[in-house]
Design an enzyme around this catalytic site. Structure first.
Site, mmCIF file in Angstrom:
data_model
loop_
_atom_site.group_PDB
_atom_site.id
_atom_site.type_symbol
_atom_site.label_atom_id
_atom_site.label_comp_id
_atom_site.label_asym_id
_atom_site.label_seq_id
_atom_site.Cartn_x
_atom_site.Cartn_y
_atom_site.Cartn_z
ATOM 1 N N HIS A 58 0.863 -1.224 -0.047
ATOM 2 C CA HIS A 58 -0.098 0.036 -0.065
ATOM 3 C C HIS A 58 0.865 1.293 -0.034
ATOM 4 O O HIS A 58 1.697 1.562 0.966
ATOM 5 C CB HIS A 58 -0.933 0.031 1.229
ATOM 6 C CG HIS A 58 -1.747 1.209 1.318
ATOM 7 N ND1 HIS A 58 -2.590 1.710 0.346
ATOM 8 C CD2 HIS A 58 -1.743 2.440 2.102
ATOM 9 C CE1 HIS A 58 -3.241 2.908 0.649
ATOM 10 N NE2 HIS A 58 -2.753 3.122 1.940
ATOM 11 N N ASP A 60 1.189 5.009 -0.241
ATOM 12 C CA ASP A 60 0.229 6.243 -0.233
ATOM 13 C C ASP A 60 0.993 7.320 -1.235
ATOM 14 O O ASP A 60 1.985 7.663 -1.190
ATOM 15 C CB ASP A 60 0.166 6.801 1.174
ATOM 16 C CG ASP A 60 -0.727 6.016 2.169
ATOM 17 O OD1 ASP A 60 -1.741 6.219 1.834
ATOM 18 O OD2 ASP A 60 0.050 5.574 3.116
ATOM 19 N N ASP A 182 -7.788 1.492 2.254
ATOM 20 C CA ASP A 182 -7.393 2.403 3.190
ATOM 21 C C ASP A 182 -8.121 3.640 3.408
ATOM 22 O O ASP A 182 -8.172 4.163 4.571
ATOM 23 C CB ASP A 182 -5.846 3.169 3.079
ATOM 24 C CG ASP A 182 -5.243 3.593 4.370
ATOM 25 O OD1 ASP A 182 -5.457 3.027 5.452
ATOM 26 O OD2 ASP A 182 -4.389 4.474 4.246
ATOM 27 N N HIS A 427 -6.577 9.644 -0.449
ATOM 28 C CA HIS A 427 -7.103 9.774 0.812
ATOM 29 C C HIS A 427 -6.580 10.279 1.910
ATOM 30 O O HIS A 427 -6.939 10.230 3.152
ATOM 31 C CB HIS A 427 -7.716 8.207 1.241
ATOM 32 C CG HIS A 427 -6.442 7.429 1.392
ATOM 33 N ND1 HIS A 427 -6.139 6.599 0.155
ATOM 34 C CD2 HIS A 427 -5.711 6.774 2.372
ATOM 35 C CE1 HIS A 427 -5.024 5.685 0.622
ATOM 36 N NE2 HIS A 427 -4.775 6.005 1.746
#
Length: 517
Positions: A58, A60, A182, A427
């Site tokens: 994951h 970001d 997420d 996000h």
């Protein structure tokens, strides 16, 4: 009317991004047969608990560090994370064994990395995609928020990310799964967009802790989501991940983790295979109590994992090997590398009746009295700036398209703003949950893109007004209108103000311009 316009918009986008084209395997002109998507899925074993290990990272697009800091791996004093090393390392390890799989999500990082690769590496990546060993999930420019983001910007950033995947890798790169692991709560509208864009399912991790506990206790973490009361074919299979999006406790084999590796040397006093497999199978049997099918999706990864993918895959190879070796002793657990789409295929073929849902997963309460609702309004000036960015992007696209003469810089400037707007949907961007220096960098990126696309609009407006009036205007825009300041309108006595309406219909609105007293 709003729903009808949304359907038309998404339909047009699907017509663009769902187009497919074959790509040659290399300079030889030989076309490699493709076996990707559902056709590349490993076959589960009948009568067994089939464990789909899904290696993932994951990543970001900004959070504790800026986008570039995350990509290049700088500022390790803040967080040890370098996306370029993740992709380097994963590709190298996938090439070693055709059974291995990996999924990737953020097109913003993938494009940045892919542009730096040699022709040889690009051919290898294309081969991995064509064989289903590297699978793109989600595929938008970033993993967008679902509360503070506007649907128009969400559609735009999906269009841009999916366009990159399609033009670069062809039809095998088309994502089939929504991967929203997420974001802080989930909206029915996001699921509806996935359904309308042709996705087959959606997976996520964050929902109200009481709701999650109840679903796990009643075998309802997976459902058919009725995403619209008015649109046909809008149902979407949806799955809640069991252990956030992390590996099972004790089985994180990443360089960022402290869990022990699999030690299978029989001459070593540290040999831990029996204990590790006992623990693993026990954990899987407990997990299986919460799900209805004989398939489990096991996320093997976490934030910025796989910078040294050899650690991950070497230990997962052993985990799979020794788990399956127990079958001769009567174990009914079958583990293998897989992807979310392969898991969905197996679950679909199980022909199970699913519960349904027709509302949102909002608000997100992570534990007692911990509601994640402050981000709905946090950093309001940044949220406003993002909305202005979306408005200006539509204007820039329209004017660049209708320009009598296309300037060479038009497409590059449009690309700049498109990409920044894709980043802004992340996000940890539009939500305002990033660190201050990251917020500053987001604003810097958006300002630079504004300036770039304003060159397009000035050029087009000069062309259009020059055709009519036979002279040129020095068109400009108010950069600091959010603080009621505008150098242009406050510096001159006589001004000509031009208003452009990007909508397809007339509208009444107020326009505010600061002027000299």
């Amino acid at each position: 009317m709003a729903n009808r316009r949304l359907v038309l918009l998404v339909t047009v986008i699907c017509a663009i991004i769902c187009a497919t084209a074959g790509h040659p395997a290399g300079n030889s002109g030989f076309k490699r047969p493709k076996r990707c998507g559902y056709e590349a899925c490993p076959a589960p074993k009948e009568g067994m608990l089939n464990v789909h290990l899904v290696p993932h990272s994951h990543d970001d697009v900004g959070w504790l560090k800026t986008v570039d800091q995350y990509y290049y791996g700088s500022r390790s004093n803040i967080q040890k994370a370098g996306v370029q090393y993740i992709l380097d390392s994963v590709v190298e390890e996938l090439l070693k064994d055709s059974k291995r799989r990996f999924i990737y999500v953020e097109s913003a990082f993938m494009q940045k990395w892919y542009k730096e690769q040699t022709p040889k590496v690009k051919r290898q990546v294309k081969m991995l995609v064509d064989e289903g060993r590297l699978e793109f999930i989600g595929g938008a420019w970033s993993m967008n928020d679902e509360a503070a983001a506007h649907y128009h910007s969400i559609v735009d950033q999906f269009t841009w990310g999916l366009r990159f995947l399609n033009e670069t890798f062809g039809d095998c790169a088309r994502p089939r799964i929504g991967w929203q692991i997420d974001p802080f709560g989930h909206s029915r509208e996001q699921a509806s967009l996935f359904a309308q864009m042709g996705y087959d399912g959606m997976f996520f991790a964050r929902l109200d802790y009481q709701d999650k506990n109840h679903r796990m206790a009643t075998q309802t973490p997976e459902m058919v989501w009725h995403t619209s009361s008015s649109l046909a074919n809008s149902d979407l299979f949806t799955s809640v991940l069991y252990n956030h999006y992390s590996a099972p406790p004790g089985f994180c084999f990443d360089v960022l983790c402290n869990d022990d590796p699999m030690i299978d040397d029989n001459s070593s006093t540290d040999n831990n295979v029996k204990d590790r497999i006992d623990t693993f199978i026990t954990w899987l049997e407990k997990m299986a109590e919460s799900y209805r099918s004989k398939n489990l999706i096991l996320t093997m990864g976490d934030d910025f994992n796989y910078m040294n993918a050899v650690m991950n895959f070497k230990n997962m190879d052993k985990l799979i090997k020794y788990t399956n070796a127990r079958q001769v002793e009567g174990s009914l657990v079958n583990a293998f590398y897989s992807t979310p789409s392969c898991y969905l295929k197996a679950v679909h073929e199980a022909n199970i009746e699913w519960p349904t849902k027709s509302d949102d997963f909002f608000p997100y309460e992570s534990d007692y009295h911990s509601f994640w609702t402050g981000y709905f309004t946090s950093r309001p000036t940044q949220k406003r700036y993002e909305r202005e960015g979306n408005h200006f992007l539509q204007v820039c696209k329209q004017l660049s398209a209708i320009a009598p003469t296309k300037e060479d810089f038009f497409e590059d400037h449009l690309t700049s703003l498109r990409e920044v707007m894709g980043v802004m949907q992340h996000h940890d961007a539009i939500t305002g949950t990033e660190k201050q220096h990251v917020a500053d960098d987001y604003n810097r990126m958006l300002y630079v893109a504004f300036e770039a696309c304003s060159a397009n609009t000035r050029s087009v407006l000069n062309q259009l007004t020059g055709e009519r009036e036979n002279f040129q205007f020095d068109w400009n825009y108010c950069r600091n209108q959010n603080i009621s300041a505008c150098e242009t309108t406050e510096s001159f006595e006589n001004l000509l103000v031009l208003l452009y309406n990007p909508l397809a219909h007339s509208t009444d609105d107020f326009v505010r311009l600061p002027v000299k007293e």
